[in-house]
Enzyme design. Sequence first.
Site, mmCIF file in Angstrom:
data_model
loop_
_atom_site.group_PDB
_atom_site.id
_atom_site.type_symbol
_atom_site.label_atom_id
_atom_site.label_comp_id
_atom_site.label_asym_id
_atom_site.label_seq_id
_atom_site.Cartn_x
_atom_site.Cartn_y
_atom_site.Cartn_z
ATOM 1 N N HIS A 75 0.782 -1.142 0.305
ATOM 2 C CA HIS A 75 -0.150 0.450 -0.405
ATOM 3 C C HIS A 75 1.008 1.062 -0.253
ATOM 4 C CE1 HIS A 75 -4.165 -2.244 1.651
ATOM 5 N NE2 HIS A 75 -4.158 -1.592 0.699
ATOM 6 N N ASP A 133 1.720 -14.616 -20.349
ATOM 7 C CA ASP A 133 1.922 -16.183 -20.241
ATOM 8 C C ASP A 133 2.787 -16.526 -21.580
ATOM 9 O OD1 ASP A 133 1.789 -17.347 -17.803
ATOM 10 O OD2 ASP A 133 0.193 -15.564 -17.268
HETATM 11 C C1 PEP Z 1 0.253 -12.537 -19.264
HETATM 12 O O1 PEP Z 1 0.165 -13.585 -18.917
HETATM 13 O O2 PEP Z 1 0.208 -11.235 -20.305
HETATM 14 C C2 PEP Z 1 -1.418 -11.630 -18.156
HETATM 15 C C3 PEP Z 1 -1.706 -9.866 -18.812
HETATM 16 O O3 PEP Z 1 -2.005 -12.486 -16.922
HETATM 17 P P1 PEP Z 1 -0.323 -12.097 -16.036
HETATM 18 O O4 PEP Z 1 0.521 -10.996 -16.058
HETATM 19 O O5 PEP Z 1 -1.272 -11.718 -14.352
HETATM 20 O O6 PEP Z 1 0.064 -13.362 -16.114
HETATM 21 MG MG MG Z 2 -1.399 -14.145 -17.609
#
Ligand code: PEP
Ligand code: MG
Length: 587
Positions: free
Chosen positions: A193, A459
């Site tokens: 925070h 990802d």
């Molecule tokens: C991603 O995978 O690009 C995404 C936006 O999800 P996170 O970063 O929360 O895995």
């Molecule tokens: Mg993701």
Amino acid sequence: MYYFRLRGIGVSPGIALGEVLLTERVIFTERKESISPHKVEEELKRLKKAIKRTRGQLTQIKEQIKEKMGEEYSFIFEAHLLILEGKSLHANFEKIIKEENCRAEWALSRVHDKYDKLFESLKDEYFKQRKSDITDVLARVYRNLESVDRKREDEGIEKILVSHELLPSEAAVKLSKGNVLAVALDMGGQTSHTAILARSLDVPAVVGLHNISQKVKNGDTLIVDGTAGEVLVNPPLAIRKEFLSKKQKYNDYRKELRKTAKLSSLTLDDVSFSPLANIELPEEVNLALSLGAEGIGLFRSEFIYFQSTSLPSEEDHFSIYSRIAKEAYPHPVYIRTVDVGGEKNLPQLKIEKEPNPALGLRAIRFSLRDKDLFKIQLRAILRASIHKNVKILFPMITEIEEVEEVKLLLREVKDGLKTKRIKFDEKIPLGVMIEVPAAAAITDLLVKEVDYLSIGTNDLIQYYLAVDRSNEFVSYLYKPLHPSVLRLLKFIIETANREGKEITVCGEMAADPLSAIALLGLGLKKFSMNPIFIPRIKKALRSVEHKTVKRVIQKAMTLRTAQEIEECIIENILAKHPKAFLMGQVI
Ligand code: PEP
Ligand code: MG
């Protein structure tokens, strides 16, 4: 005076030079002070008085902060009041004082220790950091056990605050006074925070410095570079001058950048694009809008689970979603259902340890296994959709069957709400994240099932290139401009555009000017990112001609390596707009 540099995590950008002000912190006693049994009642009364005083102070801070900074910040103190009123907390204090015949300080110290150990044992960084909220409340009660008021620290003088840890209530009070030039802390991470408050109040901050509070003393000179995540202690004159000119440049640039928030989101040849914000906490909505966000492109709802050790109720979910929807209105809010599992293992969810968590029971896979929890979340999202600016987003979709199952569940939850005559948006848009290569390959099939797509490049790139997104040993291979990645993105974006369906990128790639240009050239119009990067992306995209970018990217797509592609974009676009891009690297 001895000069040295310390590296930490830059959580709020900007540069400041000033004198150290070490903040005093409460040290919970390690010594048990016994009392005679007939004094127990008196001790309980003393504790009650301290709790009452704490309640009064927190209510007052809450009101002050609400007035000075707005409702969204006073929310932290509502949470503190709730912690303070916790029945089990009071019962714990009483039990220790009665059973051990001890002073209240010892009871507070024992309870603090218990929570400390509990939170330390958690793996997730965000969740770990919620520990500071409990410490904050307990420390305040501890202080209030003393009957005399402490003298105020150097009020009114501009200083750089150095501390082991800055508790949220201290941060809000101290930072909102306007006399703190910067913050440097031993503890902390991006999502604390305190980090969020510092960013919102424009106070440069570096955290995670380990032992700065022991290495400096009051009166030392510091340079805090919140952009680079660095602190310089007692720098020589030449270095001070260099930093002051860097600070000037940075401030000028920031002022100029922030002006873009009010300008239209159009390229030079009038093609419109939308910058959107990725957020983890409701407190970030207003900051995002003030930086030019045209909606919340990704709300990572799993962060709700990190706020408490118990499972969130439907009301917990609902109050957060409706608050975000209300504050962002009329802009859209894309609420992503929980992306837990894998390395985000939360104790209250009781997920088994897996040998390969990135490929395991994550996100939608977890939600579809634990359907009761999933339905609670769906119901809350639907209830928050009454003003028709909420969209649902499902993470880690791999195959069509998952979408079908999700739709069936959604139908069931909608029917339940109708029976109870609870209002919601019957046509709430439904979208899936494209972050598993298999989903990318069937974009043409998936897109027909949903209203929109959102590409999670963080990802998608890790799975497509087989490169762990957080492993520093292979990070040299993590290349968003790898020709294979661009080919895949081209297929996804063109397929969605051909079907007339909305498509967004919500991975970090959208926040990098060079990659954002590449995405624009591939036909992308919606870019969702950490709010602080919105001004630089908006400035970059406003500085180019869509048709030129398209042509350059077509040419870049014929090249063999990420390096060649990068050079092609730099040479043909960035080099032609040095002001828009060179400066774009600063924040
Ligand atoms: C991603 O995978 O690009 C995404 C936006 O999800 P996170 O970063 O929360 O895995
Ligand atoms: Mg993701």
